[in-house]
Design an enzyme around this catalytic site. Sequence first.
Site, PDB file in Angstrom:
ATOM      1  CD  GLU A  75     -16.892 -26.150 -12.786  1.00 23.80           C
ATOM      2  OE1 GLU A  75     -17.404 -25.186 -12.964  1.00 23.80           O
ATOM      3  OE2 GLU A  75     -16.270 -26.506 -11.985  1.00 23.80           O
ATOM      4  CG  HIS A 142     -15.231 -27.886  -1.258  1.00 26.64           C
ATOM      5  ND1 HIS A 142     -15.567 -26.460  -1.030  1.00 26.64           N
ATOM      6  CD2 HIS A 142     -14.228 -27.811  -2.287  1.00 26.64           C
ATOM      7  CE1 HIS A 142     -14.657 -25.888  -1.813  1.00 26.64           C
ATOM      8  NE2 HIS A 142     -13.936 -26.731  -2.653  1.00 26.64           N
TER       9      HIS A 142
END
Lengths: 339, 508
Positions: A75, A142
């Site tokens: 990321e 999540h």
Amino acid sequence: MSHTAPSASSKVVPASGPITMVDAIRQAMFEEMERDPAVVAIGEDIGVYGGAFKVTDGLLAKFGRERVIETPIAETAIIGAACGMSFLGLRPVAEMQFIDFIACCFNQVTNFVAKSHYLWGAPVPMVIRGPSGGGVHGGPFHSANPEMYFVHTPGLKVIYPSTPSDAKGLLKSAIRDNNPVLFFEHKYLYRRLKEEMPPGDYTVPIGKAIVRRAGRDLTIVSYAAMAHIAMEAAVLLAKEGIEAEVIDLRTLLPLDKDTILTSVKKTNKLLVVHEDTRTGGIAGEIAALVFEGAFEDLDGPVARVTALDTPVPYAPPLEERFLPNTEKVVAAARELAKY
Amino acid sequence: MTQSATQPATQPMTREQHLDLYYYMQLNRQLEERMVRLFRQNKIVGGLYSSLGQEAVSVGTCYALEKRDWIAPMIRNIGALLVKGVPPRDIFTQHMAKFTSPTLGKDGTSHFGDLKVRHIVSPISMLGDLIPVMTGVAMAGRYLGQNIVALTWIGDGGSSTGAFHEGLGLAASQRAAFVLIIENNQWAYSTPVSRQVPIQNLADRGAAYGIASAIVDGNDVVAVYQAAKEAVNECRAGRGPRIIEVKTMRMRGHAQHDPAEYVPKEMFDYWKARDPITLYEKYLSENKIWDAAAKSEIDARIERELDVEQKFAEDSPLPPPELAEEGVYCDGCHKIEADWKRAKADLMPPKSSIDPTWRLKDLPAYTQAAITGGNGAKTSSQTPVPAATAAPASHPAMQKSVPAPAPERIQPQPGPQAAHAAPGTEVVTEEPAVPRVPFGRGPKDKAFRQSPENPQNKPAYTRAPKEKSFSRNPQEKSFSKGPRNKPFGKNAQGKPFTKNPQDKQGRR
């Protein structure tokens, strides 16, 4: 599996009629990439697979590997590279596979991307988008709503739409904006509602809230999935004779103070509903704004319905407990209306 | 110092280029020496970081770039800024927080950039972040058809960050035209390299990414320049990225406040004798590239220039306080336009349309050899040559004068270096035959269930407290500790709640 011709059009541009938020976001990306070759997409699994939620499905076939860049699971590298690309005038749209993973590149976003324009006059016209929010039993890694880390970071813009048409119009505005924009996509809303898109190349301005429902008794300020909860609650409250005005913020940074203050001055009561955790959530900031700008108009305490101050739990009963819902909002509104 | 007979594929250096290198190195040093004096006069607002002894790295590497190329300097790369054409006044004013500085006083030191003219990306203090950023710069340059090279530096210390690893991974997978200079100045603040990594050469890490790397004597400016030129050429030809480890020495503390008493004196002595400017002056004289007159002419020019630049900075005002509120967003103050060097039509559909599936030819690692060999990297012909150890063969310029090993005590190395010395000849059979954690471990594995490793067997691990509260029927109100279900009317202090409906009605 092999296609003889790009199957993009069927995936990218759904037939006319109402479309889901996933389709709306894809349509926005498609139209922007078609309009401007400076727009590129970068992220994990966004090409052949089309993204974990298929948001970018069909883009690779249409625009090729140069413009739909699949990366390693890194990321920091994604955001860093997108930032570097923006320095040369490109407008990258970086995908976080789940917005929770933005924590992995927090430094890159908050220290480099966000500060570049203020410190050394380097605009960073990039978008970071990704699925966020709970309600789908995604578990603690999540389901997060990490928007407030970034609302607290000067230099960023933070968008969190609640409808397909807003998602499309705001994403287009975000891509055209000269600043780094975080674009949160509530995954609960991805496929649960459909809406007809306004015709043509339309955008929704960043930084403008919308009054979803007019009312006189109290104001409910919310955004994203909770905007729908607030609307549901308003309908129930109306049956009890409590007319709630519902504001959907749409943009969290910069915050549309005027719309909030105008409404509170009319209804004299404010309830903020958000799915983010309670402490440090935007409800506190909005309460402070109202105290500063409409204190004398208030007839009751600023109330808030939020998620619990815990990680997002996995098991359905736990997550239900964690999240705000219509009943909680109705109860809080009823209580507030008594003042 | 020798300029090796093995001339690289690059052009031989002209006298002018040789003198340029001296000019920039000496300008770098004199500028910093002036700033030390300013610091002692309290005219430098924040910290001052010295690159004394590392001038050859900044100057030699950046001199290998063209005007169109991009750099992202680190705090000790003022020399690179000068080579890129940044006037010394910008360095002075930045350190003195003046309104006339490139950041108008919003940031200090070498934290400034120039996107439009000089192609400089500003550093930030979090190390390693510039590696993915410059990878992105290189990717964008390629996309726009600009044929640029992006270059940045990282210290030995910064090479341990996650951003370093992520950035190099992306650069390698994208084959970005990106050069990373690992500026090994032996110290990360107070921590020597040997305490950071158990390897002798940081360039060895290139092999792990599939990036060719080289090692060069960082105090030999010609060697640095030639190695950088070679790497830049390779990148421009589409064979990037490249890593160059330059071995040098930080001759001062981390910053002015740090006397660096932790550095053994012998180490300073060793490197002081190898001062890059002194070595280069000797080289220029021995090779009759200049004479005393040429040197004094350059030195005088530097003094003249710096006098003017320093005066400008000292006479400049501090920024007005209200500036603090400006510039968070770009509200149209910058026009963002990419400089296209290729036809946009090439990028637009349908020309770029591809079949969105993977085929075997896209997956070179998926070969019989890779599968049965157990280590695709060793057998796959697709894998780039592993880095540093193989570099001299293919990059003659890069085998130049690796510095003589410093005194033993400087870099006490534990055993692993022996094993690391010849990665090419190592065999995979050293892998333990049995994985340390056997498969099947889990709740259903009997052996595991009975073993003390099973958390369930640990006496400290008990679910009792939770079970107490969770065994209750979820429908019961007291199931949750949530504030809304606390007993009505009283809180823990025994004071009545005012927030619940009953109380409120009573109150009103």
